[in-house]
Design an enzyme around this catalytic site. Structure first.
Site, short mmCIF file in Angstrom:
data_model
loop_
_atom_site.label_atom_id
_atom_site.label_comp_id
_atom_site.label_asym_id
_atom_site.label_seq_id
_atom_site.Cartn_x
_atom_site.Cartn_y
_atom_site.Cartn_z
N HIS A 279 38.67 46.51 40.57
CA HIS A 279 37.67 45.85 39.70
C HIS A 279 38.02 46.13 38.25
CE1 HIS A 279 34.15 43.99 38.30
NE2 HIS A 279 33.21 44.85 38.68
N HIS A 330 42.56 34.91 40.95
CA HIS A 330 41.16 35.31 40.83
C HIS A 330 40.38 34.76 42.00
CE1 HIS A 330 37.04 35.50 39.16
NE2 HIS A 330 37.49 36.55 38.51
N ASP A 389 42.81 40.21 33.14
CA ASP A 389 43.51 41.50 33.11
C ASP A 389 44.98 41.39 32.74
OD1 ASP A 389 41.25 43.06 34.01
OD2 ASP A 389 41.51 42.10 35.96
#
Length: 444
Positions: A279, A330, A389
């Protein structure tokens, strides 16, 4: 305190056959009626509630079929991209305004914005003796661990911690939004002092500064930062402030809140969730992967060499053996992640300023090559694109922010979304979240 050799030997003996007695059968693992990870077979999330806080869009339903689309992130009806573009155009900090929007449900006028800023400024300082008793006396190797413990400790400093009225929960939320940057910064400085032998410096927060400005001056020995650095960090906070109710930390917060427990217990649970590498810790994995790639290829411009090494990574022959190209793909977004698009606008500018164009070229080559490699190996055809990210760690690195702060910065932003969802859960649903697990044990 470490356990004795006898304790360790006994533990090893008792756990030796754990998997034999506790592993699930293939039939149980593949039971189609069980929604593992609360995901449907088509990859969509299992609907467990409604929210007006935020929305994450990555596809449209056309004649019952999923059609990939450019990703959109919506805050209380406003598109993230529109909000960010306005802040950039007007050269102002946006995180405080976004915090107001997410907490109260609409954008503030000048009077209410000033009122909200004043409330945050009043709550910036930590409670009396909190820094000494909670942070200095109890250093932690991990900043997220320290943040979670500090959140729980704030319960003891609250004169009315268990009142679940909207006004009281909003007070607690405002205090947490204001205090998170200070707690994280102090936890980092104390960690560096006790475990890495750095000098100890604790700057007092300056209430009049934006959250990004305050954070940068708190973590730097000389308290110095450029306006550009602060604006980039501010946009990072804006992008991370909210991501719908289904992400793991927000759902954890809502689930714990649904029991009727106090604010601090629910937020601490969210912090614990965000700490996980699947996460909030994902951008650190990207940075580790990029370093591994640099060490194993000779030419950042050679796409064939890069592609060959990415093939090894996804085949579990290189890096950490997990078979993942971190920062790619994702659960919801397919064609693009709107947060990544915001970061990308600043990557090229920062790379030029910081003389990191060679690193940027490697990122861009991986961004181009990885989606096709992943699609072919994993048979994913909905579209694979970089997520937030992929570039966020690179941006933080160019800002001179150390890796141990990456996930904590995420928390400094996401406390806003957690707080908004928690209040919504309690005033709009007020029903304990209690899913079911199918028992597959044998009778004995």
């Amino acid at each position: 305190m470490s356990e004795s050799p006898a304790f360790a030997e006994s533990l090893h003996t008792l756990c030796a056959d754990y998997k034999i007695h506790n592993s699930l059968t293939e039939e149980a693992r593949n039971n189609s009626s069980i929604k593992r990870g609360l995901r449907n077979d088509d990859g969509t999330g299992v609907m467990v509630g409604c929210t007006k806080v935020g929305n994450v869009l990555g596809y449209r339903l056309v004649d019952g079929e999923r059609e990939p689309m450019e990703g959109e992130l919506i805050y209380r009806g406003y598109g993230l991209t529109e909000l960010v573009n306005a802040y950039i155009k007007e050269k102002r900090f946006g995180f405080t305004e976004v915090a107001y929007l997410l907490l109260f449900g609409n954008l503030p006028n000048r009077e209410k914005y000033a009122m909200f800023r004043s409330m945050l400024n009043e709550c910036t300082l930590l409670p009396e003796n909190f820094t000494e008793d909670m942070i200095l006396k109890n250093p932690s190797h991990d900043i997220m661990n320290k943040l979670g413990r500090s959140v729980l400790a704030l319960y003891s400093c609250d004169p009315n911690p268990d009142d679940l009225s909207v006004e009281n929960m909003m007070r607690q939320s405002v205090e947490l939004v204001a205090r998170f940057p200070t707690i994280v910064a102090y936890a980092y400085v104390v960690k560096r002092h006790y475990f890495e032998n750095d000098s100890l410096y604790l700057h007092r927060p300056v209430p009049e500064l934006s959250a990004a400005e305050s954070f940068l001056q708190l973590i730097r020995p000389d308290k110095k930062f450029t306006e550009e650095e602060a604006r980039v960090l501010d946009l990072c906070l804006v992008c991370h402030a909210e991501h719908g109710g289904g992400n793991n930390s927000t759902f954890s917060c809502r689930s714990v809140a649904s029991t009727g427990t106090d604010t601090y217990s629910a937020i601490a649970a969210a912090v614990g969730s965000l700490k996980g590498p699947k996460h909030g810790g994902a951008n650190i994995k990207v940075m580790e992967m990029m370093q591994n790639i640099r060490e194993n290829i000779t030419d950042h411009t050679d796409k064939d060499e890069i592609a060959a090494y990415l093939e090894k990574i996804i085949s579990k022959e290189a890096f950490d053996g997990k078979g993942l190209i971190y920062g790619m793909g994702h659960a919801v977004y397919s064609l693009s992640d709107p947060r990544e698009r915001v970061f990308k606008k600043y990557v090229q500018q920062l790379a030029k300023e910081k003389e990191r164009e060679d690193d940027l070229l490697l990122y861009e080559n991986i961004e181009q090559l990885a989606p096709e490699i992943i699609a072919n190996k994993r048979h994913i055809y909905k579209g694979v694109s970089p997520n937030v990210d992929f570039y966020s760690g690179f941006v933080y690195d160019m800002l001179g922010i150390p890796q141990e702060l990456y996930t904590a910065i995420f928390a400094v932003a996401r406390i806003v979304g957690w707080s908004a969802h928690r209040i919504e859960e309690l005033i709009c649903t007020d029903k304990i979240i209690r899913p079911a697990y199918m028992s597959v044990m044998e009778e004995k």
